[in-house]
Each structure stands twice: as C-alpha cells, then as structure tokens.
Design a protein around this motif. Sequence first.
Motif, PDB file in Angstrom:
ATOM      1  N   THR A  25       0.832  -1.202   0.000  1.00 28.71           N
ATOM      2  CA  THR A  25       0.000   0.000   0.000  1.00 28.71           C
ATOM      3  C   THR A  25       0.865   1.249   0.000  1.00 28.71           C
ATOM      4  N   ASN A  26       0.286   2.378  -0.384  1.00 25.30           N
ATOM      5  CA  ASN A  26       1.027   3.643  -0.376  1.00 25.30           C
ATOM      6  C   ASN A  26       0.594   4.566   0.750  1.00 25.30           C
ATOM      7  N   TYR A  27      -0.397   4.149   1.554  1.00 27.07           N
ATOM      8  CA  TYR A  27      -0.878   5.008   2.643  1.00 27.07           C
ATOM      9  C   TYR A  27      -0.457   4.508   4.027  1.00 27.07           C
ATOM     10  N   VAL A  28       0.104   3.298   4.102  1.00 24.89           N
ATOM     11  CA  VAL A  28       0.596   2.779   5.376  1.00 24.89           C
ATOM     12  C   VAL A  28       2.069   3.132   5.513  1.00 24.89           C
ATOM     13  N   PRO A  29       2.473   3.822   6.592  1.00 20.26           N
ATOM     14  CA  PRO A  29       3.881   4.211   6.748  1.00 20.26           C
ATOM     15  C   PRO A  29       4.799   3.003   6.869  1.00 20.26           C
ATOM     16  N   GLU A  30       6.064   3.224   6.540  1.00 14.91           N
ATOM     17  CA  GLU A  30       7.030   2.132   6.485  1.00 14.91           C
ATOM     18  C   GLU A  30       7.191   1.436   7.828  1.00 14.91           C
ATOM     19  N   TYR A  31       7.180   2.195   8.923  1.00 12.46           N
ATOM     20  CA  TYR A  31       7.398   1.567  10.223  1.00 12.46           C
ATOM     21  C   TYR A  31       6.242   0.648  10.617  1.00 12.46           C
ATOM     22  N   ILE A  32       5.023   0.959  10.137  1.00 13.65           N
ATOM     23  CA  ILE A  32       3.880   0.088  10.397  1.00 13.65           C
ATOM     24  C   ILE A  32       3.968  -1.163   9.526  1.00 13.65           C
ATOM     25  N   LYS A  33       4.408  -0.996   8.279  1.00 15.46           N
ATOM     26  CA  LYS A  33       4.610  -2.166   7.419  1.00 15.46           C
ATOM     27  C   LYS A  33       5.610  -3.127   8.051  1.00 15.46           C
ATOM     28  N   ARG A  34       6.667  -2.576   8.617  1.00 12.74           N
ATOM     29  CA  ARG A  34       7.683  -3.426   9.247  1.00 12.74           C
ATOM     30  C   ARG A  34       7.129  -4.098  10.497  1.00 12.74           C
ATOM     31  N   SER A  35       6.266  -3.389  11.212  1.00 12.93           N
ATOM     32  CA  SER A  35       5.634  -4.011  12.387  1.00 12.93           C
ATOM     33  C   SER A  35       4.727  -5.165  11.971  1.00 12.93           C
ATOM     34  N   PHE A  36       3.973  -4.973  10.887  1.00  9.21           N
ATOM     35  CA  PHE A  36       3.140  -6.063  10.359  1.00  9.21           C
ATOM     36  C   PHE A  36       4.007  -7.260   9.977  1.00  9.21           C
ATOM     37  N   HIS A  37       5.094  -6.991   9.267  1.00  5.98           N
ATOM     38  CA  HIS A  37       5.974  -8.067   8.830  1.00  5.98           C
ATOM     39  C   HIS A  37       6.549  -8.813  10.033  1.00  5.98           C
ATOM     40  N   HIS A  38       6.987  -8.060  11.040  1.00  8.78           N
ATOM     41  CA  HIS A  38       7.571  -8.676  12.235  1.00  8.78           C
ATOM     42  C   HIS A  38       6.540  -9.547  12.951  1.00  8.78           C
ATOM     43  N   CYS A  39       5.342  -9.009  13.165  1.00  8.37           N
ATOM     44  CA  CYS A  39       4.312  -9.740  13.904  1.00  8.37           C
ATOM     45  C   CYS A  39       3.861 -10.997  13.156  1.00  8.37           C
ATOM     46  N   CYS A  40       3.621 -10.869  11.865  1.00  6.05           N
ATOM     47  CA  CYS A  40       3.178 -12.031  11.097  1.00  6.05           C
ATOM     48  C   CYS A  40       4.277 -13.072  10.985  1.00  6.05           C
ATOM     49  N   ASN A  41       5.515 -12.633  10.907  1.00  6.71           N
ATOM     50  CA  ASN A  41       6.634 -13.560  10.815  1.00  6.71           C
ATOM     51  C   ASN A  41       6.771 -14.392  12.081  1.00  6.71           C
ATOM     52  N   ILE A  42       6.539 -13.769  13.238  1.00  7.22           N
ATOM     53  CA  ILE A  42       6.663 -14.481  14.521  1.00  7.22           C
ATOM     54  C   ILE A  42       5.452 -15.376  14.771  1.00  7.22           C
ATOM     55  N   THR A  43       4.273 -14.897  14.403  1.00  6.03           N
ATOM     56  CA  THR A  43       3.053 -15.606  14.792  1.00  6.03           C
ATOM     57  C   THR A  43       2.503 -16.549  13.738  1.00  6.03           C
ATOM     58  N   GLN A  44       3.113 -16.583  12.559  1.00  4.91           N
ATOM     59  CA  GLN A  44       2.545 -17.416  11.496  1.00  4.91           C
ATOM     60  C   GLN A  44       2.541 -18.891  11.890  1.00  4.91           C
ATOM     61  N   GLU A  45       1.524 -19.563  11.436  1.00  5.27           N
ATOM     62  CA  GLU A  45       1.376 -20.978  11.742  1.00  5.27           C
ATOM     63  C   GLU A  45       2.390 -21.795  10.937  1.00  5.27           C
ATOM     64  N   GLY A  46       2.716 -22.983  11.427  1.00 11.26           N
ATOM     65  CA  GLY A  46       3.636 -23.850  10.705  1.00 11.26           C
ATOM     66  C   GLY A  46       4.948 -24.041  11.435  1.00 11.26           C
ATOM     67  N   SER A  47       5.987 -24.421  10.692  1.00 10.37           N
ATOM     68  CA  SER A  47       7.267 -24.798  11.291  1.00 10.37           C
ATOM     69  C   SER A  47       7.934 -23.644  12.023  1.00 10.37           C
ATOM     70  N   HIS A  48       7.739 -22.417  11.513  1.00 10.03           N
ATOM     71  CA  HIS A  48       8.401 -21.283  12.163  1.00 10.03           C
ATOM     72  C   HIS A  48       7.843 -21.058  13.563  1.00 10.03           C
ATOM     73  N   LEU A  49       6.518 -21.188  13.715  1.00  8.19           N
ATOM     74  CA  LEU A  49       5.912 -21.033  15.039  1.00  8.19           C
ATOM     75  C   LEU A  49       6.407 -22.110  15.991  1.00  8.19           C
ATOM     76  N   LEU A  50       6.579 -23.310  15.481  1.00  9.25           N
ATOM     77  CA  LEU A  50       7.120 -24.395  16.310  1.00  9.25           C
ATOM     78  C   LEU A  50       8.539 -24.077  16.757  1.00  9.25           C
ATOM     79  N   GLU A  51       9.306 -23.451  15.882  1.00 10.06           N
ATOM     80  CA  GLU A  51      10.675 -23.063  16.227  1.00 10.06           C
ATOM     81  C   GLU A  51      10.667 -22.016  17.333  1.00 10.06           C
TER      82      GLU A  51
END
Length: 275
Positions: free
Chosen positions: A217-243
């Motif tokens: 998107t072009n209306y979401v600031p970069e720091y919020i995009k990075r927060s989304f990426h960080h949160c989804c990366n940690i909480t995503q289901e599958g092998s990464h969450l098990l790790e």
Amino acid sequence: MNNGDENLAHFVEGANIFNIDISTCSSMAACMESIDDACKNWDVVMINETYQGKKGKRHLNSIEENFKEKTKAKCITCFIVTDKESVNPMTKFSLKSYTQEFHSLRNKEELFRSIIAAPESTLRKKYSVICTFCTDSHLMPLLQVLEGNKQIMPPTTIPNECRKLLEWVQKNSIFTGRKLPISIKDHLDWPVKKDKTTCETYDELSLNDFSKAVDKTNYVPEYIKRSFHHCCNITQEGSHLLEIDNLLSKGMVPYVNQSLIYNLLNILHWCAIYK
C-alpha cells in the motif's frame, strides 16, 4: 452488582463523582453473560455479598465456578463487597487470571479509590488511545504481560494471542471491506478464499497475505509495514511457530514476546489515529 439493591442508586451516583461508570445486572447469569461478551472490557467486577453462613459460602462458591468458566482468557479484578462494617471473606477464589479484594460498602470512598487503582483501570488510562480503539478481550492480558505480570499466561501462548489481535485488526480497522487493487493481487501467492473464489477485500485474505498486501500500500507508513511483517513472521502458523515455541520454552529468546507486543501496539495505535 445486582440492580435490585436499595442503595444502588446512591452507590452509582457516588461512583460518578470519581468518574467511574458502573453497569448493573439483575442476576448472576446476566452478569456472567456480560463478562463473556468479547466486545466488552471490564476493569472490575463487583459482587454484592448479602448472604451469611453456609448459604453465603455456597453462593460465593457458585460464583467462583461461573468465573472459572467465563474468565479463562480475561484479566478481571473481582471486588466482593458487603454492607457489613467489617469484612470477613468466606471463600477464596483460586483463579490466577484475576485478583480479588474484599470491601465494605460503608467505606465507599476507599472502594472507589481501589477501583481506580485496579490494574485494568491503570492500563486503560496508560494505553488510552489503543484501549478506546480495540475492544477485543485479548488485548488486556497482553498489556498485563508487557507491564511485567508473568502469571497471566505462559510465554509460549503469547504469539498466538498476538495473532488473534492481528486478525481482529484485519476485520475491525481501516482495512475492513477495503477493495484490493489489481496491482496488489499480483504480489499474492494465494489471493483466493477456501472456497476457491477470489479475495476482493483485505479482510478476506489469509493473515500472511494480508501482511503482504499491507506492504504494497502507499498510505501505510514504512514503520507500520515493518511491524506487520515482524508480527506475522513471529506468529505465522507452521514450522516457524514451532521453532519460536521451542526457543521460548528453553528461555533462549527472553525479549521476543516483548518486542512482538510492542510492534502490535504500534499497529493498533496507528489504526486508531489513522484518518
């Protein structure tokens, strides 16, 4: 509190002077129904204890059983109040999810000040913008964790609780019902729903695809995009969450949950103030 009490109107009037809003219930069943409502957040639950002896003990034991069923994932301070001058607790609730205090209605000012000082009230003031915006019941326990209360939930459950709040954001913020541009669809791996129909809005996406869509998107600031990426990366289901679960269990990442919650609060705060 039961709205059949004779002095309840005076009690509510006195609470208003301290800027305390009180909702009353006509029965214990109605009270429990309100507590169970995911759209309602309560700082304190007050139970007017009017029974004596064995009947009183049975009454409070019944209340305790109801609380065990209804407050598993909520942080609620329970005040048991009485019109007696001295307070003699007849039973002790054993749940870790909330604390309890006993107060006499004959000292209303002390009771009101205790309500204001309750953990939930304090947190709601400290994080007022976020708490006003987010009505999901999973928020308060995470704020308690952030403030150092480690008894609320085990570390391994925190990523999944954060995931639930991310899903709440997806379905209850500026993204809800917003159409997906064609340019964003091209960047998604699976822009379809479970029934194989094409996703048309942000809230129809999987959480991982939602994060990818936000990133384009072009209306979401970069720091919020990075927060989304960080949160989804940690909480995503599958092998990464098990790790992550394994590392949390071993105590090898002592600050990952704190970082996760702070990034989630960044998202909630931005959503709350975005116009």
